[in-house]
Design a protein around this motif. Structure first.
Motif, PDB file in Angstrom:
ATOM      1  N   VAL A  46      -9.216   1.540  -2.754  1.00  0.00           N
ATOM      2  CA  VAL A  46      -9.487   1.473  -3.789  1.00  0.00           C
ATOM      3  C   VAL A  46     -10.809   2.811  -4.160  1.00  0.00           C
ATOM      4  O   VAL A  46     -11.074   2.986  -4.679  1.00  0.00           O
TER       5      VAL A  46
ATOM      6  N   ILE B  34      -9.369  -2.765 -10.051  1.00  0.00           N
ATOM      7  CA  ILE B  34      -9.946  -1.840 -10.381  1.00  0.00           C
ATOM      8  C   ILE B  34      -9.011  -0.624  -9.891  1.00  0.00           C
ATOM      9  O   ILE B  34      -9.465   0.613 -10.269  1.00  0.00           O
TER      10      ILE B  34
ATOM     11  N   ARG C 262       1.055   7.472  -8.004  1.00  0.00           N
ATOM     12  CA  ARG C 262      -0.701   7.294  -7.815  1.00  0.00           C
ATOM     13  C   ARG C 262      -0.362   9.684  -8.171  1.00  0.00           C
ATOM     14  O   ARG C 262       0.766   9.834  -8.204  1.00  0.00           O
TER      15      ARG C 262
ATOM     16  N   SER D 223      -5.029  -2.470  -5.640  1.00  0.00           N
ATOM     17  CA  SER D 223      -4.772  -2.309  -4.169  1.00  0.00           C
ATOM     18  C   SER D 223      -5.583  -3.614  -3.907  1.00  0.00           C
ATOM     19  O   SER D 223      -7.312  -3.557  -4.161  1.00  0.00           O
TER      20      SER D 223
ATOM     21  N   LEU E 251     -15.398  -7.580 -10.782  1.00  0.00           N
ATOM     22  CA  LEU E 251     -14.412  -7.294 -10.968  1.00  0.00           C
ATOM     23  C   LEU E 251     -14.050  -7.005  -8.979  1.00  0.00           C
ATOM     24  O   LEU E 251     -14.655  -7.249  -8.380  1.00  0.00           O
ATOM     25  N   THR E 252     -12.280  -7.239  -9.322  1.00  0.00           N
ATOM     26  CA  THR E 252     -11.842  -7.309  -7.888  1.00  0.00           C
ATOM     27  C   THR E 252     -10.911  -5.959  -7.774  1.00  0.00           C
ATOM     28  O   THR E 252     -11.282  -5.417  -8.525  1.00  0.00           O
ATOM     29  N   PRO E 253     -10.890  -5.670  -6.341  1.00  0.00           N
ATOM     30  CA  PRO E 253     -10.724  -4.007  -5.705  1.00  0.00           C
ATOM     31  C   PRO E 253      -9.110  -3.952  -6.185  1.00  0.00           C
ATOM     32  O   PRO E 253      -9.000  -3.118  -6.792  1.00  0.00           O
TER      33      PRO E 253
ATOM     34  N   LEU F 231     -19.649  -4.244  -3.717  1.00  0.00           N
ATOM     35  CA  LEU F 231     -19.294  -3.518  -5.201  1.00  0.00           C
ATOM     36  C   LEU F 231     -18.465  -3.167  -5.861  1.00  0.00           C
ATOM     37  O   LEU F 231     -18.166  -3.087  -6.978  1.00  0.00           O
ATOM     38  N   ILE F 232     -17.644  -3.206  -4.618  1.00  0.00           N
ATOM     39  CA  ILE F 232     -16.277  -3.722  -4.710  1.00  0.00           C
ATOM     40  C   ILE F 232     -15.137  -4.411  -5.132  1.00  0.00           C
ATOM     41  O   ILE F 232     -14.408  -4.699  -5.902  1.00  0.00           O
ATOM     42  N   GLY F 233     -16.175  -5.630  -4.976  1.00  0.00           N
ATOM     43  CA  GLY F 233     -15.667  -6.929  -5.107  1.00  0.00           C
ATOM     44  C   GLY F 233     -15.102  -8.040  -4.402  1.00  0.00           C
ATOM     45  O   GLY F 233     -13.851  -8.822  -4.337  1.00  0.00           O
ATOM     46  N   GLY F 234     -14.868  -6.788  -2.965  1.00  0.00           N
ATOM     47  CA  GLY F 234     -14.502  -7.361  -1.706  1.00  0.00           C
ATOM     48  C   GLY F 234     -15.252  -8.596  -0.089  1.00  0.00           C
ATOM     49  O   GLY F 234     -16.257  -8.534  -1.547  1.00  0.00           O
TER      50      GLY F 234
ATOM     51  N   VAL G  33       0.537  -1.127   0.052  1.00  0.00           N
ATOM     52  CA  VAL G  33      -0.573  -0.189  -0.089  1.00  0.00           C
ATOM     53  C   VAL G  33       0.772   1.485   0.041  1.00  0.00           C
ATOM     54  O   VAL G  33       0.764   2.349  -1.020  1.00  0.00           O
TER      55      VAL G  33
ATOM     56  N   PRO H 152     -10.151  -2.891  -0.165  1.00  0.00           N
ATOM     57  CA  PRO H 152     -10.906  -1.948  -0.667  1.00  0.00           C
ATOM     58  C   PRO H 152     -11.620  -0.381  -0.354  1.00  0.00           C
ATOM     59  O   PRO H 152     -12.142   0.146  -1.388  1.00  0.00           O
TER      60      PRO H 152
ATOM     61  N   ARG I 190     -20.370  -1.851  -0.050  1.00  0.00           N
ATOM     62  CA  ARG I 190     -19.922  -1.155  -0.517  1.00  0.00           C
ATOM     63  C   ARG I 190     -18.637  -2.144  -1.046  1.00  0.00           C
ATOM     64  O   ARG I 190     -18.041  -2.597  -2.127  1.00  0.00           O
ATOM     65  N   LEU I 191     -18.067  -2.672  -0.281  1.00  0.00           N
ATOM     66  CA  LEU I 191     -17.307  -4.465   0.100  1.00  0.00           C
ATOM     67  C   LEU I 191     -17.949  -5.287  -1.370  1.00  0.00           C
ATOM     68  O   LEU I 191     -17.285  -5.393  -1.803  1.00  0.00           O
TER      69      LEU I 191
ATOM     70  N   GLN J 283     -17.462  -2.121 -13.503  1.00  0.00           N
ATOM     71  CA  GLN J 283     -17.453  -3.301 -13.564  1.00  0.00           C
ATOM     72  C   GLN J 283     -17.570  -3.868 -15.215  1.00  0.00           C
ATOM     73  O   GLN J 283     -17.318  -2.642 -15.868  1.00  0.00           O
TER      74      GLN J 283
ATOM     75  N   ALA K  14       2.452   1.307  -3.495  1.00  0.00           N
ATOM     76  CA  ALA K  14       2.084   2.367  -4.256  1.00  0.00           C
ATOM     77  C   ALA K  14       1.794   3.603  -4.160  1.00  0.00           C
ATOM     78  O   ALA K  14       1.113   3.867  -5.578  1.00  0.00           O
TER      79      ALA K  14
END
Lengths: 307, 154
Positions: free
Chosen positions: B85, B76, A43, B79, B71-73, A204-207, A36, B82, A201-202, B60, A39
């Motif tokens: 992201v 997207i 950015r 990282s 999709l995964t974090p 929808l973000i794929g978590g 993290v 979540p 939220r998790l 998506q 990264a």
């Protein structure tokens, strides 16, 4: 209460044990979160929204600075943890962690679970935490400089300040719920909506959705008492200074609260969950001595068993 | 006073003054009502009242037959975290760089064989009934707005 803080005496070993506990935790945290932090170097600088000490800077620091800061902070962290050249090492460790976490928070996403860790490390960096159980102490013993070993405020006061920082953090967090959410925060509906928001939220973000989110949203009646208890725990943090029983009860309650937050919202506060945030409250040196005695008791048994 | 080892052994009055200063410093953001003084904070996380509905930004995948694929974090936002992201994607969209981010996501997806059926990416703002979604209801979506769209080139 103020007397308990400024006159708090403790053995040197207690502060040294906190140095080791916090040092190991922060170094492991930095290693685990290094992707993290690294990264951040990639950015887009347009997204840079500085907070804290980085506010005066118009642009984000370059990648080389971020990588150097991480490496230097880790090296200083290891040195501070083992008590090698503790004073400069601890200053660099605390400064480096402050820089990295401030930088991580400077992109529009404040996570709040690093604040207490940074603050307690800063307190520790200003304290004589390497008078015993350190390479510095070994060296001073060899050169004939006696190390101060009597319990005193020299060691107890920094521990009390680190505890006070933790207590005030919780009180502010509890007060914020009443300040920003008002009395409505306690009716359970707000907490249900926060739990559902975190899960959505998790999702929808794929978590992975929180373990118990669906369960508590389905049985939302439980969230009214849970909201009341959460605010009560946070506001009641100062009771840790009353005595060991109050301290133990509050720490157990606060830890369970964090477990509940993790299970229902997937929001983990690493420092409290691993007990490090509460460590200044406890006589850590007794755990170390007990562990040593336990190991020593087992050694002869093992050698007999082996023969 | 400074001890011979360089550490400062403070007298009681000075310890009291420093302790008071620490308390004042910690409480200062609350008085000023700012959360921008990291590591000092008002700790406002989850403290505001929140309604049932929220607009989320996410990305998506779209398959060749027009179906959505999550999709995964890491796809997207590069990282596994979540929260990071989401925060970053929100900032990117606020800065008007949705197309740029969409292309980055498409590039990451194109290198993944297990997402070979994804032919396009949409960066979207979706408004959901969070309670309904957490309960597993299919009709939680209130509104959907495409902020950016790009093709996945292979």
């Amino acid at each position: 209460m103020i007397g308990r803080i400024v006159d708090h005496a403790a053995p040197a070993e207690r502060l040294a044990a906190l140095r080791i506990v916090v040092g190991v935790f922060v170094v492991v945290y930095l290693v685990g979160r290094s992707p993290v932090f690294l990264a951040l170097a990639d950015r887009p600088t347009d997204d840079f929204d500085p907070v804290g000490l980085l506010v005066p800077f118009a642009a984000a620091p370059g990648g080389a600075i971020v990588i150097t800061a991480l490496v230097v902070t880790l090296a200083a962290g290891i040195a501070a943890t083992i008590g090698y050249r503790y004073r400069p090492a601890a200053m660099v460790f605390a400064g480096g962690l402050s820089f990295l976490t401030t930088l991580r928070s400077s992109w529009g996403q404040l996570l709040h679970f690093e604040n207490l860790m940074v603050l307690q490390l800063v307190v520790l960096a200003c304290a004589p935490a390497s008078d015993v159980w350190s390479l510095d102490a070994r060296r001073s013993t060899r050169t004939g400089r006696p190390g101060p070993i009597e319990p005193s405020t020299r060691y107890g006061w920094p521990l009390a300040v680190a505890s006070l920082v933790m207590v005030i953090t919780y009180v502010i967090a509890g007060a914020a719920k009443l300040r920003y959410g008002g009395i409505d925060w306690l009716d359970g509906e707000t907490l249900r909506n926060h739990v559902a928001y975190s899960a959505a939220r998790l999702d929808l973000i794929g978590g992975n959705p929180p373990l118990l989110a669906e369960l508590v949203v389905e049985h939302a009646w439980i969230l009214a008492p849970a909201a009341f208890v959460a605010v009560a725990i946070e506001l009641a943090a100062p009771i840790v200074f009353i005595g060991p029983r109050w301290r133990n009860s509050w720490v157990a309650a606060a830890w369970l609260m964090h477990v509940g937050i993790l299970a229902t919202m997937s929001v983990g506060f690493p420092s409290p969950l691993f007990g490090v945030a509460f460590a200044p409250l406890f006589p850590l040196e007794r755990f170390v001595r007990s562990t040593r005695r336990w190991i020593e008791r087992r050694r002869p048994f093992r050698s007999v068993a082996a023969s | 006073m400074t001890g011979e080892d360089g550490w400062v052994d403070l007298a009681r009055t000075r310890r009291l003054a420093v302790t008071t200063a620490v308390v004042a410093l910690l409480v200062a953001p609350v008085v000023v009502n700012t959360d921008g003084w990291f590591p000092l904070s008002t700790y406002p996380m989850y403290s505001s009242t929140r309604g049932v509905e929220t607009t989320f930004v996410t990305a998506q995948g779209l398959t060749g037959d027009g179906n959505q694929r999550d999709l995964t974090p890491s796809l997207i936002g590069g990282s596994d975290d979540p929260l990071l992201v989401v925060g970053e994607l929100r900032a990117v969209l606020a800065a008007g760089r949705g197309d740029e981010r969409c292309a980055e996501i498409a590039s990451r997806v194109s290198s993944r064989d297990d997402y070979g059926d994804v032919t396009a990416i949409e960066v979207v703002a979706e408004r959901h009934d969070n309670v309904a979604r957490t309960r597993g209801d299919d009709d939680s979506l209130v509104n959907r707005e495409v902020r950016a769209r790009c093709e996945v080139e292979r």
